[in-house]
Design an enzyme around this catalytic site. Structure first.
Site, short mmCIF file in Angstrom:
data_model
loop_
_atom_site.label_atom_id
_atom_site.label_comp_id
_atom_site.label_asym_id
_atom_site.label_seq_id
_atom_site.Cartn_x
_atom_site.Cartn_y
_atom_site.Cartn_z
N TYR A 138 0.86 -1.19 0.00
CA TYR A 138 0.00 0.00 0.00
C TYR A 138 0.89 1.24 0.00
O TYR A 138 1.48 1.63 1.00
CB TYR A 138 -0.91 0.01 1.22
CG TYR A 138 -1.84 -1.17 1.33
CD1 TYR A 138 -2.16 -1.95 0.23
CD2 TYR A 138 -2.40 -1.52 2.56
CE1 TYR A 138 -3.01 -3.03 0.34
CE2 TYR A 138 -3.26 -2.61 2.67
CZ TYR A 138 -3.55 -3.36 1.57
OH TYR A 138 -4.39 -4.45 1.68
N HIS A 161 -0.05 -12.05 1.41
CA HIS A 161 -1.02 -11.20 0.73
C HIS A 161 -1.75 -11.92 -0.40
O HIS A 161 -2.96 -11.80 -0.57
CB HIS A 161 -0.33 -9.95 0.18
CG HIS A 161 -1.22 -8.76 0.09
ND1 HIS A 161 -0.76 -7.46 0.20
CD2 HIS A 161 -2.56 -8.65 -0.07
CE1 HIS A 161 -1.77 -6.61 0.09
NE2 HIS A 161 -2.88 -7.32 -0.09
N SER A 180 -13.80 -5.16 2.43
CA SER A 180 -14.82 -4.55 1.56
C SER A 180 -16.23 -5.01 1.92
O SER A 180 -17.01 -5.41 1.06
CB SER A 180 -14.53 -4.87 0.08
OG SER A 180 -13.34 -4.26 -0.34
N PRO A 181 -16.62 -4.95 3.21
CA PRO A 181 -17.97 -5.38 3.60
C PRO A 181 -19.06 -4.49 3.03
O PRO A 181 -20.22 -4.89 3.00
CB PRO A 181 -17.94 -5.32 5.13
CG PRO A 181 -16.90 -4.28 5.43
CD PRO A 181 -15.84 -4.46 4.38
N LEU A 182 -18.69 -3.29 2.57
CA LEU A 182 -19.66 -2.38 1.96
C LEU A 182 -19.44 -2.26 0.46
O LEU A 182 -19.75 -1.25 -0.16
CB LEU A 182 -19.59 -1.00 2.62
CG LEU A 182 -19.96 -0.99 4.10
CD1 LEU A 182 -19.87 0.41 4.67
CD2 LEU A 182 -21.36 -1.56 4.32
N GLY A 183 -18.93 -3.33 -0.14
CA GLY A 183 -18.82 -3.38 -1.60
C GLY A 183 -17.99 -2.27 -2.20
O GLY A 183 -18.38 -1.65 -3.20
N GLY A 202 -17.57 0.63 -1.22
CA GLY A 202 -18.27 1.90 -1.14
C GLY A 202 -19.64 1.91 -1.77
O GLY A 202 -20.46 2.78 -1.47
N PHE A 203 -19.94 0.94 -2.63
CA PHE A 203 -21.21 0.99 -3.35
C PHE A 203 -22.40 0.81 -2.44
O PHE A 203 -23.44 1.44 -2.61
CB PHE A 203 -21.23 -0.07 -4.46
CG PHE A 203 -22.47 -0.01 -5.31
CD1 PHE A 203 -22.61 0.99 -6.26
CD2 PHE A 203 -23.50 -0.91 -5.14
CE1 PHE A 203 -23.75 1.07 -7.04
CE2 PHE A 203 -24.64 -0.85 -5.91
CZ PHE A 203 -24.77 0.15 -6.87
#
Length: 360
Positions: free
Chosen positions: A92, A161, A240-243, A245-246
């Site tokens: 990152y 990773h 990414s539990p919220l896709g 950001g979507f």
């Protein structure tokens, strides 16, 4: 994923004895009494906050990096709100995210769990990754460099990773086992592995946690990975539990990403796909966050105002009278994509999850 922008952040679910402190606050607060739930990762005994901070977006992949002072303030504000689990990686930036996390968390190092990762071949000058590299000698080089950047004497959780097809996973697990014996690493993890890789690694060195993408939008781990983890006593850390950001509702068909934002090349976030899904969507970020509440989820955030709503303590399921009334009043039929129960609490299974799934 990122959190929804809010003109007036809602602090009603924060168990604070007094109002949140001003935005220019940089140090940890001893006056904020936050009741954050905690999770143990599998049978390892490693305990972390139910909501973890995925730090990648502060330096990498989601557009320009945040200003260093703002990033430090955001990370310390997350600690104030009870977050103890922070996820970073050498790739990152590369390297700059670990440096940011190390500086921000140094004053509270004894209160937090830091996870980082190895597995890519990186340019020492900061160029992009040039492939995978999990050779034992390279793992040792990465660990020494990560320890310096994170300003710590030990890495709490070290992930591979990505699986390197050129290096037997037994060699990788054996190297991490040696690092644990030497006191440089506490726990071993894998990111995005297959079931057979998990089993082979676990036979050499017990795996504490497996990290994979998992949300209402991507549920592949339910097929084989989650049953195997339950069998072996390994923790699961969804990212990414919220896709991406979507699922926050902040992204629609008119959203334009920065040219450096990796979501420009994610098919699920293409404009045509967003138009198709937005016309049928009524999911809010709080309901999406209730998905698999017994896992420790990694949320990403790069703004203090967004962090206030993302890192709030909340019950293990969204079963309040207000939420339940909304769900019961909906005329949309409940449609499951799988027969596997999505939540172990009957209230979520009966009310929240069917309503969420009906939007897809």
């Amino acid at each position: 994923g990122r959190c929804a922008t809010s003109a007036a952040p809602d602090y009603t679910n924060l168990a604070l004895k007094e109002p949140p402190r001003s935005r220019d606050h940089e140090g940890p607060s001893s006056r904020e009494n936050v009741s954050m739930q905690r999770r143990r990762l599998g049978s390892s005994g490693l305990e972390v906050s139910a909501i973890g901070f995925g730090c990648m977006g502060l330096s990498f992949a989601y557009g320009p990096p945040v200003e260093r002072k703002a990033g430090i303030a955001l990370l310390r504000a997350a600690v104030d709100r009870g977050v103890t689990f922070f996820d970073t990686a050498e790739v990152y930036g590369p390297f700059t995210n670990e440096e940011l996390v190390g500086e921000a968390l140094a004053p509270v190092r004894d209160r937090v769990v830091i996870a980082t990762k190895f597995g890519f071949k990186l340019d020492a000058q900061g160029g992009p990754a040039r492939g995978l590299d999990s050779r034992p000698e390279h793992i040792r080089e990465v660990v020494e460099a990560s320890l310096r950047r994170l300003k710590t004497g030990v890495i709490d959780l070290l992930y591979q990773h990505r699986v390197d097809p050129d290096v037997p996973i037994e060699d990788v697990a054996g190297t991490v086992k040696d690092l644990i014996r030497e006191g440089k690493v506490k726990h071993f993890g894998l990111s995005e592995p297959g079931v057979q890789t998990i089993r082979r690694a676990h036979a050499v060195q017990p795996v504490t946690a497996v990290q994979s993408e998992y949300s209402l939008w991507w549920r592949e781990p339910e097929r084989d990975v989650l049953p195997a983890l339950e069998e072996l006593g390994i923790g699961f850390v969804p990212f990414s539990p919220l896709g991406k950001g979507f699922l926050t509702g902040a992204i629609d068909e008119n959203t334009k990403f920065d040219s450096t934002d990796f979501r420009n090349v994610v098919p699920r976030l293409g404009r045509e796909a967003r138009i198709s899904i937005s016309s049928r969507r009524s999911v809010r970020s709080r309901r999406a966050s209730a998905f698999r509440p017994r896992r420790s989820r990694l949320h990403g955030c790069s703004r203090r105002s967004r962090g206030s709503c993302r890192f709030r303590a909340r019950p293990s399921c969204l079963g309040s009278r207000r939420t339940s009334a909304r769900l019961r009043s909906s005329s949309r039929p409940a449609t499951f994509r799988t027969s596997r129960p999505h939540c172990r609490t009957s209230r979520c299974r009966a009310r929240v999850i069917p309503r969420i799934c009906s939007a897809w």
